[in-house]
Design an enzyme around this catalytic site. Structure first.
Site, PDB file in Angstrom:
ATOM      1  N   TYR A 243       7.918  72.883  56.014  1.00 30.38           N
ATOM      2  CA  TYR A 243       6.608  72.241  56.109  1.00 30.38           C
ATOM      3  C   TYR A 243       5.736  72.543  54.896  1.00 30.38           C
ATOM      4  O   TYR A 243       4.746  71.864  54.653  1.00 30.38           O
ATOM      5  CB  TYR A 243       5.877  72.658  57.392  1.00 30.38           C
ATOM      6  CG  TYR A 243       6.540  72.143  58.666  1.00 30.38           C
ATOM      7  CD1 TYR A 243       7.501  71.149  58.610  1.00 30.38           C
ATOM      8  CD2 TYR A 243       6.186  72.645  59.905  1.00 30.38           C
ATOM      9  CE1 TYR A 243       8.114  70.679  59.760  1.00 30.38           C
ATOM     10  CE2 TYR A 243       6.800  72.180  61.064  1.00 30.38           C
ATOM     11  CZ  TYR A 243       7.755  71.199  60.985  1.00 30.38           C
ATOM     12  OH  TYR A 243       8.353  70.732  62.123  1.00 30.38           O
TER      13      TYR A 243
ATOM     14  N   LYS B  25      20.660  77.830  60.875  1.00 34.36           N
ATOM     15  CA  LYS B  25      21.805  76.941  60.651  1.00 34.36           C
ATOM     16  C   LYS B  25      22.542  77.440  59.415  1.00 34.36           C
ATOM     17  O   LYS B  25      22.585  76.769  58.381  1.00 34.36           O
ATOM     18  CB  LYS B  25      21.315  75.495  60.443  1.00 34.36           C
ATOM     19  CG  LYS B  25      20.826  74.822  61.709  1.00 34.36           C
ATOM     20  CD  LYS B  25      21.949  74.322  62.591  1.00 34.36           C
ATOM     21  CE  LYS B  25      22.635  73.107  62.003  1.00 34.36           C
ATOM     22  NZ  LYS B  25      23.789  72.677  62.822  1.00 34.36           N
TER      23      LYS B  25
ATOM     24  N   ASP C 165      21.265  74.585  66.775  1.00 34.59           N
ATOM     25  CA  ASP C 165      21.628  73.454  67.648  1.00 34.59           C
ATOM     26  C   ASP C 165      22.297  73.966  68.931  1.00 34.59           C
ATOM     27  O   ASP C 165      21.986  73.496  70.036  1.00 34.59           O
ATOM     28  CB  ASP C 165      22.512  72.439  66.912  1.00 34.59           C
ATOM     29  CG  ASP C 165      23.695  73.075  66.205  1.00 34.59           C
ATOM     30  OD1 ASP C 165      23.683  74.304  65.988  1.00 34.59           O
ATOM     31  OD2 ASP C 165      24.645  72.356  65.850  1.00 34.59           O
TER      32      ASP C 165
ATOM     33  N   ASP D 147       9.515  74.765  65.857  1.00 32.66           N
ATOM     34  CA  ASP D 147       8.704  73.640  66.325  1.00 32.66           C
ATOM     35  C   ASP D 147       9.449  72.911  67.445  1.00 32.66           C
ATOM     36  O   ASP D 147       8.900  72.605  68.511  1.00 32.66           O
ATOM     37  CB  ASP D 147       8.461  72.704  65.130  1.00 32.66           C
ATOM     38  CG  ASP D 147       7.264  71.803  65.319  1.00 32.66           C
ATOM     39  OD1 ASP D 147       6.652  71.850  66.397  1.00 32.66           O
ATOM     40  OD2 ASP D 147       6.947  71.039  64.388  1.00 32.66           O
TER      41      ASP D 147
ATOM     42  N   ASP E 180       9.185  73.228  71.892  1.00 31.96           N
ATOM     43  CA  ASP E 180       8.917  72.051  72.729  1.00 31.96           C
ATOM     44  C   ASP E 180       9.952  71.929  73.843  1.00 31.96           C
ATOM     45  O   ASP E 180       9.640  71.499  74.952  1.00 31.96           O
ATOM     46  CB  ASP E 180       8.887  70.770  71.886  1.00 31.96           C
ATOM     47  CG  ASP E 180       7.487  70.455  71.370  1.00 31.96           C
ATOM     48  OD1 ASP E 180       6.636  71.373  71.389  1.00 31.96           O
ATOM     49  OD2 ASP E 180       7.238  69.314  70.955  1.00 31.96           O
TER      50      ASP E 180
END
Ligand code: NAD
Length: 366
Positions: A140, A191, A224, A248, A252
């Site tokens: 970001y 990852k 993942d 992020d 959620d």
């Protein structure tokens, strides 16, 4: 006197902030002594003074012990192309200015709401996990961050994922310290199979673990696979530590485990200022400005009120009041108070009604 800067922002922000102000006023009748100031941020600030991140707000945040932030954004400002003028720039600016590198997002399943989750009751009942998201680095903020015309009608967009050792080390330490006060387990997610930043992330987390945190159990998971495990068996986790982008998304997912985005508070903490001894902190709900229900008076104020609860605990050491507030929220839910987002088609209360129910319960406890 403890001081709070209140930033209501956009959409449902003013509605859930005024609910939270009632809780602050109540705490003041019990001697909490909060001084509050208010400031502009996001789209509301853009409309009023031409920038989503006014200097006046930064100055007020500098002067306050902690910031309570509601939410920013909405369709009204979607057409603004300039990144610095978009509502989110107000929030990202504050996070960056105060180096709020650790975002703590608890996901707790209230017994009364276990059936509101999209997962089976037995999968979520009693859930109490924390997602610790790195907040000031990563994709970001990394440069270059551009869209360029590369000819032949083609454009190229670039975002850059960057992490330095110190950024990973300090969030890893925060994770181990948090886990020590909980069930003593940290799961680090990245990852590393496809990203260099993931390789470094894992290496630094491992090194940090060996520097005095070996009493805490450390596991690693690809982000993942972690997302999949979060919906398959979320109770296997205690503290999940991850970078800005994955955090992020994973937080959620955690929100959905507990039934509604309207339930999840968060704390963003920085370093302790050696001059004042105060830890920089901003408290905010995980959800956005919910433009689809803004202005209707039906928003769930729990995430915002619980964010105040986190401020009581992490900024002001008011553990008794914080625990009472958590218990009051659980009590209001046990009594059947439900805003539309958690009512599953049953009877509902509005924002004011939910706040009344929480204050009634709080009064029984303080
Ligand atoms: P959102 O979180 O605003 O809403 C998602 C869904 O959850 C909506 O249906 C909404 O009505 C519901 N919801 C959210 N909070 C609720 C609450 N307290 N009570 C009841 N229902 C609630 O996410 P979105 O729709 O993707 O984004 C809307 C705007 O918010 C966008 O402009 C986005 O950029 C912004 N946003 C801001 C923040 C922030 O300020 N931290 C975070 C995420 C999104």
């Amino acid at each position: 006197m403890p001081s709070l800067l209140l930033l209501a922002g956009d959409g449902i922000g003013p509605e859930i902030m005024s609910a939270t102000k009632r809780v602050i006023d109540y705490l003041n009748t019990k001697g909490a002594g909060f001084e509050t100031t208010e400031g502009l941020v996001g789209g509301a600030a853009f409309d009023a003074v031409g920038t989503p991140y006014p200097q006046d707000t930064v100055d007020k945040a500098e002067a306050a012990d902690a910031v309570l932030f509601a939410c920013v954004g909405g369709p009204k400002w979607d057409e603004i192309k300039e990144y610095e003028m978009r509502p989110e720039a107000g929030l990202l600016g504050l996070r960056k200015h105060f180096e709020l590198f650790a975002n703590i997002r608890p996901a707790i399943s209230y017994p009364a709401l276990a059936d509101a989750s999209s997962l089976k009751r037995e999968v979520v009942e009693g859930l109490d996990i924390v997602i610790l998201r790195e907040l000031t680095g990563g994709v970001y903020f990394g440069e270059p961050k551009t869209i360029t015309d590369i000819g032949n009608g083609q454009k190229r967009a670039i975002d850059t994922q960057v992490y330095d050792t110190y950024e990973i080390e300090r969030i890893a330490k925060a994770a181990f310290e948090l886990a020590r006060a909980r069930r003593g387990k940290v799961t680090s997610m990245e990852k590393r199979n496809v990203m260099k930043s993931g390789l470094l992330w894992r290496e630094v987390v491992e090194q940090t673990h060996k520097q005095g945190y070996e009493d805490v159990t450390l596991d690693h998971m690809l982000a993942d696979a972690g997302a999949m495990q979060l919906v398959r068996d979320p109770k296997q986790f205690d503290v999940v530590v991850t970078d800005n982008l994955f955090g992020d998304m994973l937080s959620d997912i955690a929100a959905q485990l507990t039934g509604s985005l309207g339930m999840l508070p968060s704390a963003s903490l920085g370093a302790v200022d050696p001059k004042t001894g105060r830890r920089r902190a901003l408290y905010e709900p995980v959800h956005g400005s919910a433009p689809d229900i803004a202005g209707k008076g039906i928003a769930n104020p729990i995430a915002m009120i619980a964010s105040l609860g986190m401020a009581l605990k992490y900024s002001f050491g008011m553990n008794k009041e914080a625990d009472a507030l958590d218990a009051a929220i659980a009590g209001a839910l046990d009594e059947g108070a439900r805003t539309a987002d958690i009512a599953a088609g049953g009877p509902t209360v509005d924002t004011v009604g939910m706040t009344d129910a929480i204050l009634k319960q709080l009064d029984l406890r303080l």
